[in-house]
Design an enzyme around this catalytic site. Structure first.
Site, PDB file in Angstrom:
ATOM      1  N   HIS A   1       1.105   1.553   1.755  1.00 21.36           N
ATOM      2  CA  HIS A   1      -0.098   1.366   2.569  1.00 21.36           C
ATOM      3  C   HIS A   1      -0.422  -0.117   2.638  1.00 21.36           C
ATOM      4  CE1 HIS A   1      -3.904   2.420   4.469  1.00 21.36           C
ATOM      5  NE2 HIS A   1      -4.473   1.503   3.694  1.00 21.36           N
ATOM      6  N   SER A   2      -0.680  -0.624   3.845  1.00 24.76           N
ATOM      7  CA  SER A   2      -1.050  -2.011   4.077  1.00 24.76           C
ATOM      8  C   SER A   2       0.053  -2.921   3.526  1.00 24.76           C
ATOM      9  CB  SER A   2      -2.421  -2.293   3.450  1.00 24.76           C
ATOM     10  OG  SER A   2      -2.985  -3.469   3.961  1.00 24.76           O
ATOM     11  N   MET A   3      -0.245  -3.796   2.564  1.00 29.84           N
ATOM     12  CA  MET A   3       0.804  -4.622   1.990  1.00 29.84           C
ATOM     13  C   MET A   3       1.966  -3.775   1.494  1.00 29.84           C
ATOM     14  SD  MET A   3       0.804  -7.157  -1.360  1.00 29.84           S
ATOM     15  CE  MET A   3       0.992  -5.824  -2.536  1.00 29.84           C
TER      16      MET A   3
END
Length: 292
Positions: free
Chosen positions: A130-132
């Site tokens: 998720h995200s990074m």
């Protein structure tokens, strides 16, 4: 078990920490009560590693910036008995609090890939980030492929624009006050959340380091992955809007299934979490039926 601080680029080399430190895990055999679906999250990776190596399919889960493996607690109870959840613990948090967090994607990818290989987790696996964590999962998949090892059975990317779109933010240079406000604006902290505010205060150096990893990252063209991908975006996420999640399509020769769910940037911790887990379980079930 002691932790080891990573040296600076100019400092002397030191032994790396044990690979088990990277993978604390929340597997069903030690953390999850199968009757209640609750997890303790207290393991260090020693008991879980054997289960992870022998499971039909391992789902390696990578955190968002500033995040810890706790976000994946109880996932094993929702993904089926054939899936072993293997969360990744990055330096600067938890058992690795004394280690200096990474600020460079290349170094992080190389060391995490080494750990996956050494820990027997580079075969019969899928990746979720998720995200990074999505960007890191993608780079790890490419690194494993470039080393002649299998690609993941499936790559799940969540809350992250496509890799070639990175390079337009400088959040890691914000003041502490502005960084705290950014987390609030993204839905990671309520205005009256005093406990969360105290926790965030302690996590600011790690968050800033993780943001540096993402915002100094520059995509380097290489051939697309071959594995299927699933991308999750949220209706109120300004960091990864739907059209920038759609752009992941160019990074695989396999299929890309995209879901647009209700929520903000941290939707995986909100009401859309059950839907997210159902879709992940459904996709992984297909790989358990078919040879990996």
């Amino acid at each position: 078990m002691h932790t080891i601080e990573r040296p600076s680029a100019t400092g002397p080399s030191v032994p790396r920490p044990p690979t088990a430190v990277w993978f604390p895990g929340f597997g069903p055999s030690t953390d999850t009560d199968t009757a209640t679906g609750t997890g303790t999250g207290t393991g260090t990776g020693t008991g879980k590693s054997a289960g992870a190596r022998t499971a039909p399919l391992r789902l390696v889960c990578l955190p968002y910036a500033g995040g810890t493996p706790s976000v994946y607690r109880n996932w094993a109870a929702h993904l089926g008995v054939g899936v072993h959840v293997v969360p990744v613990l990055l330096p600067g948090r938890g058992l690795r609090a004394r280690e200096v967090p990474y600020t460079d994607m290349g170094a992080l990818v190389a060391d995490l890939t080494d750990a996956l290989v050494e820990h027997g987790l580079a075969d019969g696996y899928a990746l979720f980030g998720h995200s990074m964590g999505a960007l890191l999962a993608y780079e790890v998949a490419r690194e494993l492929r470039d080393r002649g090892l299998p690609e993941p059975a499936h790559l799940f990317v969540s809350g992250s624009k496509a890799p070639h779109l990175y390079g337009d933010r400088r959040d890691h240079t914000l003041s502490d006050a502005d960084l705290r406000q950014l987390v609030r604006d993204l839905g990671g902290l309520a205005a009256d959340d005093t406990i969360g505010s105290s926790y965030l205060e302690r996590r600011l150096p790690v968050l800033r380091a993780d943001l540096t990893v993402c915002e100094t990252y520059r995509w380097a063209p290489r051939r697309p992955l071959s594995c299927p991908m699933t991308a999750f975006s949220a209706t109120r996420d300004p960091i990864a809007p739907a059209h920038e999640m759609e752009a992941w399509r160019v990074h695989t020769r396999g299929s890309l299934l995209r879901h647009h769910v209700e929520g903000d940037h941290f939707f995986l911790n909100g009401p859309s979490r059950p839907f997210l887990l159902r879709e992940i379980r459904a996709e992984l079930a297909r790989h358990l039926v078919c040879p990996l």
